[in-house]
Enzyme design. Structure first.
Site, PDB file in Angstrom:
ATOM      1  N   LYS A  87      -4.552  -6.524   3.964  1.00  0.00           N
ATOM      2  CA  LYS A  87      -4.519  -5.428   2.980  1.00  0.00           C
ATOM      3  C   LYS A  87      -5.946  -5.042   2.570  1.00  0.00           C
ATOM      4  CE  LYS A  87      -2.842  -2.660  -0.298  1.00  0.00           C
ATOM      5  NZ  LYS A  87      -3.874  -2.190  -1.166  1.00  0.00           N
ATOM      6  N   ASN A  92      -7.758  -1.441   3.023  1.00  0.00           N
ATOM      7  CA  ASN A  92      -8.453  -0.682   1.976  1.00  0.00           C
ATOM      8  C   ASN A  92      -9.882  -0.344   2.395  1.00  0.00           C
ATOM      9  OD1 ASN A  92      -6.101  -1.251   0.584  1.00  0.00           O
ATOM     10  ND2 ASN A  92      -7.139  -1.523  -1.361  1.00  0.00           N
ATOM     11  N   SER A 119       0.821  -1.206   0.000  1.00  0.00           N
ATOM     12  CA  SER A 119       0.000   0.000   0.000  1.00  0.00           C
ATOM     13  C   SER A 119       0.855   1.256   0.000  1.00  0.00           C
ATOM     14  CB  SER A 119      -0.920   0.043   1.215  1.00  0.00           C
ATOM     15  OG  SER A 119      -1.636   1.262   1.215  1.00  0.00           O
TER      16      SER A 119
HETATM   17  P1  NBP Z   1      -2.199  -2.239 -13.310  1.00  0.00           P
HETATM   18  O1  NBP Z   1      -3.118  -2.789 -12.287  1.00  0.00           O
HETATM   19  O2  NBP Z   1      -2.702  -1.200 -14.219  1.00  0.00           O
HETATM   20  O3  NBP Z   1      -1.630  -3.468 -14.173  1.00  0.00           O
HETATM   21  C1  NBP Z   1      -0.766  -3.234 -15.221  1.00  0.00           C
HETATM   22  C2  NBP Z   1       0.153  -4.421 -15.429  1.00  0.00           C
HETATM   23  O4  NBP Z   1      -0.602  -5.616 -15.599  1.00  0.00           O
HETATM   24  C3  NBP Z   1       0.994  -4.254 -16.680  1.00  0.00           C
HETATM   25  O5  NBP Z   1       2.250  -4.819 -16.430  1.00  0.00           O
HETATM   26  C4  NBP Z   1       0.213  -5.052 -17.695  1.00  0.00           C
HETATM   27  O6  NBP Z   1       0.985  -5.516 -18.759  1.00  0.00           O
HETATM   28  C5  NBP Z   1      -0.220  -6.200 -16.851  1.00  0.00           C
HETATM   29  N1  NBP Z   1      -1.305  -6.967 -17.458  1.00  0.00           N
HETATM   30  C6  NBP Z   1      -2.583  -6.604 -17.718  1.00  0.00           C
HETATM   31 BR1  NBP Z   1      -3.287  -4.966 -17.400  1.00  0.00          BR
HETATM   32  N2  NBP Z   1      -3.294  -7.580 -18.293  1.00  0.00           N
HETATM   33  C7  NBP Z   1      -2.436  -8.598 -18.408  1.00  0.00           C
HETATM   34  C8  NBP Z   1      -2.584  -9.894 -18.907  1.00  0.00           C
HETATM   35  N3  NBP Z   1      -3.744 -10.333 -19.376  1.00  0.00           N
HETATM   36  N4  NBP Z   1      -1.507 -10.702 -18.880  1.00  0.00           N
HETATM   37  C9  NBP Z   1      -0.335 -10.265 -18.406  1.00  0.00           C
HETATM   38  N5  NBP Z   1      -0.138  -9.036 -17.895  1.00  0.00           N
HETATM   39  C10 NBP Z   1      -1.185  -8.217 -17.896  1.00  0.00           C
HETATM   40  O7  NBP Z   1      -0.839  -1.697 -12.634  1.00  0.00           O
HETATM   41  P2  NBP Z   1      -0.536  -1.016 -11.227  1.00  0.00           P
HETATM   42  O8  NBP Z   1      -1.467   0.113 -10.956  1.00  0.00           O
HETATM   43  O9  NBP Z   1       0.924  -0.783 -11.213  1.00  0.00           O
HETATM   44  O10 NBP Z   1      -0.874  -2.160 -10.183  1.00  0.00           O
HETATM   45  C11 NBP Z   1      -0.200  -3.403 -10.156  1.00  0.00           C
HETATM   46  C12 NBP Z   1      -0.830  -4.256  -9.075  1.00  0.00           C
HETATM   47  O11 NBP Z   1      -0.657  -3.591  -7.802  1.00  0.00           O
HETATM   48  C13 NBP Z   1      -2.339  -4.433  -9.240  1.00  0.00           C
HETATM   49  O12 NBP Z   1      -2.720  -5.699  -8.791  1.00  0.00           O
HETATM   50  C14 NBP Z   1      -2.923  -3.366  -8.336  1.00  0.00           C
HETATM   51  O13 NBP Z   1      -4.208  -3.716  -7.883  1.00  0.00           O
HETATM   52  C15 NBP Z   1      -1.916  -3.345  -7.205  1.00  0.00           C
HETATM   53  N6  NBP Z   1      -1.832  -2.071  -6.486  1.00  0.00           N
HETATM   54  C16 NBP Z   1      -1.919  -0.880  -7.141  1.00  0.00           C
HETATM   55  C17 NBP Z   1      -1.815   0.316  -6.428  1.00  0.00           C
HETATM   56  C18 NBP Z   1      -1.879   1.645  -7.132  1.00  0.00           C
HETATM   57  O14 NBP Z   1      -1.888   2.667  -6.431  1.00  0.00           O
HETATM   58  N7  NBP Z   1      -1.892   1.706  -8.459  1.00  0.00           N
HETATM   59  C19 NBP Z   1      -1.599   0.276  -5.050  1.00  0.00           C
HETATM   60  C20 NBP Z   1      -1.471  -0.959  -4.419  1.00  0.00           C
HETATM   61  C21 NBP Z   1      -1.588  -2.124  -5.135  1.00  0.00           C
HETATM   62  P3  NBP Z   1       0.957  -4.724 -20.178  1.00  0.00           P
HETATM   63  O15 NBP Z   1       1.917  -3.586 -19.997  1.00  0.00           O
HETATM   64  O16 NBP Z   1       1.434  -5.750 -21.125  1.00  0.00           O
HETATM   65  O17 NBP Z   1      -0.454  -4.274 -20.409  1.00  0.00           O
END
Ligand code: NBP
Length: 486
Positions: A187, A191, A132
Site C-alpha cells: 500500500k 501511494n 485504497s
Molecule cells: P481519520 O484519519 O481522520 O481518523 C479519524 C478517526 O480516528 C476517527 O474515528 C477518530 O475518532 C479516530 N481517532 C483520532 Br483522529 N484520534 C484518536 C485517538 N487518539 N484515539 C482513538 N481514536 C482516534 O479518518 P479517515 O480519513 O476515515 O481514515 C481512517 C484511516 O484510513 C486512516 O488511517 C487513514 O490514513 C486511512 N486511509 C484514509 C483514506 C482517505 O482517503 N481518507 C484512504 C485510505 C486510507 P474521533 O471521532 O473520536 O475523533
C-alpha cells in the site's frame, strides 16, 4: 450484552470507516460500529446508516466484543499511529485466541511488523491491510491489500473480496499479499507511485500551460484524448475534469488554488525505504521533493523576482509537441512503475515476503487511485516472466519506451529551454539512460574513494569480489579501509 451474531466490527467512523461499513452491509454482512467519540455512532445511525438494522452501534469495546460471532473480526479505521496501538492494546485484553484484529489505516509497515508480533504473541491473529480508493472506493469497492498472520486470511477473505473493487472479469482487487507488514508495504508503494503519477501529470500541465500557452479547455481536451489511449487512468480522467471545472461565477477553480502541495507521509516513507534498501526509486523521490519545494511559496515568490531564466522563446503548440508531452508522460510512468516494482522486490528479499507481482498489479487495477489500463500490461509482463528483474526489460515496455523516446527527450529539452521544472520526467529519463548504460562513470567514483579514503576498488580484468588499492600520491600506506557499501 447483546447476542453474538455480527460478522465484523469496524472501529473509527470517519469517512473511510463509515463507507466501509455501508459497503460491507450492502454485501449482507452484519457490522458492529464503534467510535472513540460516541456521538459519531448516533450521527451515523441518524444519517448514512439510518434504516439499516444490521449495522449495530456498540457503546463500549466490551459490548462490541460481545456482539461478534467467533472467531471475531475487528477492523480499525482510525488515524494511523498511537490511536491504532491504543485500540490494539484494549482489544487484546478483551478478545480470545483465534480472534482477528485488522488495521485498515495507513500504517507504516514497520509498525505493522511490530503489531503483528505483539498481537500474535497474545494468541490472536493480525491483519495489516492497505485500503485504497478514498471515500468512493471505500463505499463502492476499494483496492484492498492485506498482509499479516497467514491463518487470518481464510477468516477475512470472503468479506474482503466481497467488498473489494472487481476487474472487468470479476476478479476482486484483493489478494493475500504476505506476512506481517507486506500488505502495508505494498500500500505504501502504491501511494508512492500515486505521488509519482500525480507529479508527472502536473509537469505535463505546467509545460502546456506555461510552455505552450494552452488554456484550460485546450488542456482538458488534451487530457481527454490521452484518456482514450495508453494513458487511460483515473488520475488522467480527474485531471481532465478538474481543468474544466468552473465555480458558480464561471471562474476556473484550479486557477484559484494556492500552489503549495500537502502530504501525509506515505510518499516520504517510500523514498526512505528505497534509500534504506539501496533501490534507485528516483521518480517518487523527485515527486516528494517537488511537493516540499512547492511549499516554499514565499521563498519562491522572492526568488522569482531575483533569479533569471532563459530568454523567452515562442514555441508552437502544434499537435506534435503535445503528443511528445504525452509520450514523455507514458515513458516516465513506465520508469516509475519499474522502480516501484524493483523496490517491492528488494523489500521482499529483505523482509522475507513472497510477493506475487502480477497479483499486485491486478489489485491496483480497479478501486484505487492509480487504477489504469496500464496495470493490465504490468500484470501480463509478470505473467510472461514472474522473475522479471525490471519492467523495462519486458518486450512490451521496452518497445513503448523506444517508441516514446524521441518525444520524451524533446519534452525535457523543451522544458530546459523554457526554464520549466520537470524533475520527475527528467529524472525518469536520466534513470533510463543510466540503466541502459553498460559503463557508468562509477570507475572514477571508486578511484576518488580509494584516493582519499583507501576504500579500494574492483577491477574489470579481475574476478568480482577481489579488492585493490592504489597508493595514488606515493605518500599513502599499504593499509586499505575495510570495505563497506553505501
Ligand atoms: P481519520 O484519519 O481522520 O481518523 C479519524 C478517526 O480516528 C476517527 O474515528 C477518530 O475518532 C479516530 N481517532 C483520532 Br483522529 N484520534 C484518536 C485517538 N487518539 N484515539 C482513538 N481514536 C482516534 O479518518 P479517515 O480519513 O476515515 O481514515 C481512517 C484511516 O484510513 C486512516 O488511517 C487513514 O490514513 C486511512 N486511509 C484514509 C483514506 C482517505 O482517503 N481518507 C484512504 C485510505 C486510507 P474521533 O471521532 O473520536 O475523533
Amino acid at each position: 450484552m447483546g447476542e453474538a451474531h455480527a460478522d465484523i466490527a469496524v472501529i473509527g467512523l470517519a469517512v473511510m470507516g463509515q463507507n466501509l461499513i455501508l459497503n460491507m452491509n450492502d454485501h449482507g454482512y452484519e457490522v458492529v460500529a464503534f467510535n472513540r467519540t460516541l456521538e459519531r455512532i448516533d450521527d451515523f445511525h441518524a444519517g448514512a446508516a439510518s434504516g439499516r438494522d444490521t449495522i449495530v452501534g456498540a457503546r463500549s469495546l466490551e459490548e462490541l466484543v460481545g456482539l461478534l460471532r467467533r472467531p471475531r473480526k475487528v477492523m480499525l479505521m482510525v488515524r494511523a499511529g498511537q490511536p491504532t496501538d491504543d485500540f490494539i492494546e484494549q482489544l487484546a485484553a478483551l478478545l480470545e485466541p483465534g480472534d482477528v484484529i485488522i488495521d485498515g489505516g495507513n500504517a507504516n509497515f514497520y509498525d505493522t511488523i511490530r503489531r503483528a508480533k505483539y498481537v500474535e504473541e497474545r494468541g490472536l491473529l493480525f491483519v495489516g491491510t492497505g485500503v485504497s480508493g478514498g471515500e468512493e472506493g471505500a463505499r463502492h469497492g476499494p483496492s484492498i491489500m492485506p498482509g499479516g498472520s497467514p491463518e487470518a486470511w481464510p477468516l477475512v477473505q470472503e468479506i474482503f473480496q466481497a467488498i473489494a473493487a472487481k476487474t472487468q472479469d470479476g476478479t476482486p482487487c484483493c489478494e493475500w499479499v504476505g506476512d506481517d507488514g507486506a500488505g502495508h508495504y505494498v500500500k505504501m508503494t502504491h501511494n508512492g507511485i500515486e505521488y509519482g503519477d500525480m507529479q508527472v501529470i502536473c509537469e505535463a500541465y505546467h509545460l502546456m500551460r506555461d510552455g505552450l500557452g494552452l488554456d484550460a479547455e485546450e488542456m482538458a481536451a488534451v487530457f481527454d484524448g490521452w484518456n482514450e489511449g495508453e494513458l487511460n487512468s483515473y488520475l488522467i480522467e480527474i485531471t481532465r475534469d478538474i481543468l474544466a471545472y468552473r465555480d458558480a461565477s464561471g471562474e476556473l477553480v484550479l486557477d484559484q488554488i494556492l500552489d503549495t502541495a500537502g502530504q501525509k507521509g506515505t510518499g516520504k516513507w517510500t523514498s526512505v525505504s528505497s534509500l534504506d534498501l539501496g533501490v534507485p526509486v528516483t521518480l517518487i523521490g523527485e515527486a516528494v521533493y517537488a511537493r516540499c519545494l512547492s511549499a516554499l511559496k514565499d521563498e519562491r515568490v522572492a526568488a522569482s523576482r531575483v533569479l533569471t531564466g532563459p530568454a523567452e522563446k515562442e514555441v508552437d503548440a502544434d499537435p506534435g509537441v503535445v503528443e511528445a508531452i504525452g509520450q514523455a508522460l507514458l515513458a516516465s510512468k513506465i520508469v516509475s512503475y519499474a522502480q516501484g516494482f524493483m523496490l517491492m522486490r528488494a523489500a521482499a528479499a529483505s523482509f522475507g515476503w513472497q510477493l506475487d507481482y502480477g497479483a499486485i498489479a491486478l489489485m491496483w487495477r480497479e478501486g484505487c487511485i492509480i487504477r489504469s489500463q496500464f496495470l493490465d500490461r504490468i500484470q501480463e509482463a509478470f505473467e510472461r516472466d514472474p522473475d522479471l528483474p525490471s519492467l523495462l526489460l519486458d518486450d512490451y515496455f521496452s518497445e513503448v519506451l523506444a517508441r516514446c523516446q524521441a518525444g520524451w527527450r524533446g519534452t525535457v529539452q523543451l522544458a530546459i529551454e523554457r526554464g520549466i521544472p520537470v524533475p520527475a520526467i527528467s529524472s525518469a529519463l536520466a534513470f533510463y539512460d543510466a540503466y541502459r548504460t553498460e559503463r557508468l562513470p562509477a570507475n572514477l567514483l571508486q578511484a576518488q574513494r580509494d584516493y582519499f579514503g583507501a576504500h579500494t576498488y574492483e577491477r574489470l580484468d579481475q574476478p568480482r569480489g577481489e579488492y585493490f588499492h592504489t597508493d595514488w600520491t606515493g605518500k599513502g600506506g599499504a593499509i586499505a579501509s575495510s570495505s563497506y557499501s553505501v
